[in-house]
Design an enzyme around this catalytic site. Structure first.
Site, short mmCIF file in Angstrom:
data_model
loop_
_atom_site.label_atom_id
_atom_site.label_comp_id
_atom_site.label_asym_id
_atom_site.label_seq_id
_atom_site.Cartn_x
_atom_site.Cartn_y
_atom_site.Cartn_z
N HIS A 99 0.84 -1.20 0.00
CA HIS A 99 0.00 0.00 0.00
C HIS A 99 0.87 1.26 0.00
O HIS A 99 0.61 2.20 -0.75
CB HIS A 99 -0.91 -0.01 1.22
CG HIS A 99 -1.71 1.25 1.39
ND1 HIS A 99 -2.93 1.45 0.79
CD2 HIS A 99 -1.44 2.39 2.10
CE1 HIS A 99 -3.38 2.65 1.11
NE2 HIS A 99 -2.50 3.24 1.91
N GLU A 100 1.91 1.28 0.83
CA GLU A 100 2.78 2.45 0.90
C GLU A 100 3.56 2.63 -0.41
O GLU A 100 3.77 3.76 -0.86
CB GLU A 100 3.75 2.33 2.07
CG GLU A 100 3.07 2.30 3.44
CD GLU A 100 2.11 3.47 3.65
OE1 GLU A 100 2.36 4.57 3.09
OE2 GLU A 100 1.11 3.28 4.37
N HIS A 103 1.58 4.47 -2.88
CA HIS A 103 1.67 5.93 -2.81
C HIS A 103 2.88 6.45 -3.57
O HIS A 103 2.82 7.49 -4.24
CB HIS A 103 1.76 6.38 -1.34
CG HIS A 103 0.45 6.28 -0.61
ND1 HIS A 103 -0.72 6.79 -1.11
CD2 HIS A 103 0.15 5.75 0.61
CE1 HIS A 103 -1.70 6.58 -0.24
NE2 HIS A 103 -1.19 5.94 0.81
N HIS A 107 2.89 8.98 -6.77
CA HIS A 107 3.72 10.18 -6.86
C HIS A 107 4.52 10.20 -8.17
O HIS A 107 4.58 11.22 -8.86
CB HIS A 107 4.67 10.24 -5.66
CG HIS A 107 5.29 11.58 -5.47
ND1 HIS A 107 6.34 11.80 -4.61
CD2 HIS A 107 5.04 12.80 -6.03
CE1 HIS A 107 6.69 13.08 -4.64
NE2 HIS A 107 5.91 13.70 -5.50
#
Length: 230
Positions: A99-100, A103, A107
């Site tokens: 999940h991280e 991100h 980006h």
């Protein structure tokens, strides 16, 4: 009035949902932390694999203390993994790590909601605290101008919460897609990942609901104050 404020009742559904969501995410993470993944990768190894396979080479992976303190820092371009996920190969840990990384991929791909959220985050952090100071001062001194400014500033926090929802849901979607397509994670493990990430998503929904209810409460108090002035 503030000590016996009947409008506080409005916040009860948000408070209850937040408590339930927090307990649920802890229960889901605890359950799937006990199940090792067949991918035979630690959280740190998965993070590096996902970044490289996505063509991202300028994002670091670091370890930070704490439990579920995992996050992506868009300013320093660092994915920070907690003690609970960095060296763990559990289904829960890999889900959180993926999940991280989602991100970080957002980006790199210039995902608009993430860019928008990052751009207003510093303003919201300042304005959300200032909003209540101005609002309370306006109420104490019966000054509607301060009350309205407080409400306006807090509205930014509500907008921030709304923008956060698609950002978090999309990061989880990207995570599941990579685990399923690129790493061929078995369906039973993928189900566990979805369960953990779904529980985490509830906390963001609860946060958004709480922000809405707080704004509604401020509007009701402002209406009471405005009525008294008339």
């Amino acid at each position: 009035m503030f000590f016996f404020d009947p409008t506080f009742i409005i916040l009860i559904p948000g408070i209850l949902l937040a408590l339930i969501a927090q307990m649920y995410v802890q229960e889901r993470f605890s359950k799937y932390s006990r199940i090792p993944s067949s991918l035979n990768m630690t959280g740190a190894e998965l993070a590096k694999f996902m970044l490289e396979s996505s063509g991202i080479y300028n994002v670091k992976v670091e370890r930070v203390p704490g439990n579920l303190t995992d996050h992506y820092d868009p300013i320093k371009k660092v994915v920070r993994l907690s003690d609970a996920t960095y060296n763990s190969n559990s289904v829960a840990a890999l889900g959180v790590v993926a999940h991280e990384i989602g991100h970080a991929i957002q980006h790199a791909r210039k995902y608009v909601p993430l860019i928008l959220r990052n751009s207003i985050a510093p303003v919201v952090s300042f304005s959300s605290n200032l909003s209540w100071i101005l609002f309370i001062l306006g109420f104490i001194f019966m000054n509607m101008a301060l009350v309205r400014i407080g409400i306006l500033l807090f509205s930014l926090a509500v907008i921030f919460s709304l923008i956060t929802l698609p950002v978090e849901f999309d990061a989880s979607r990207r995570a599941v897609k990579i685990l399923e397509s690129n790493l061929m994670m078995p369906k039973n493990e993928l189900s566990g990942v979805k369960s953990v990430l779904g529980a985490a998503a509830m906390t963001y929904v609860a946060s958004t609901l709480m922000a809405f209810l707080q704004l509604l409460r401020m509007l009701l108090i402002a209406g009471f104050l405005g009525g008294n002035r008339d």
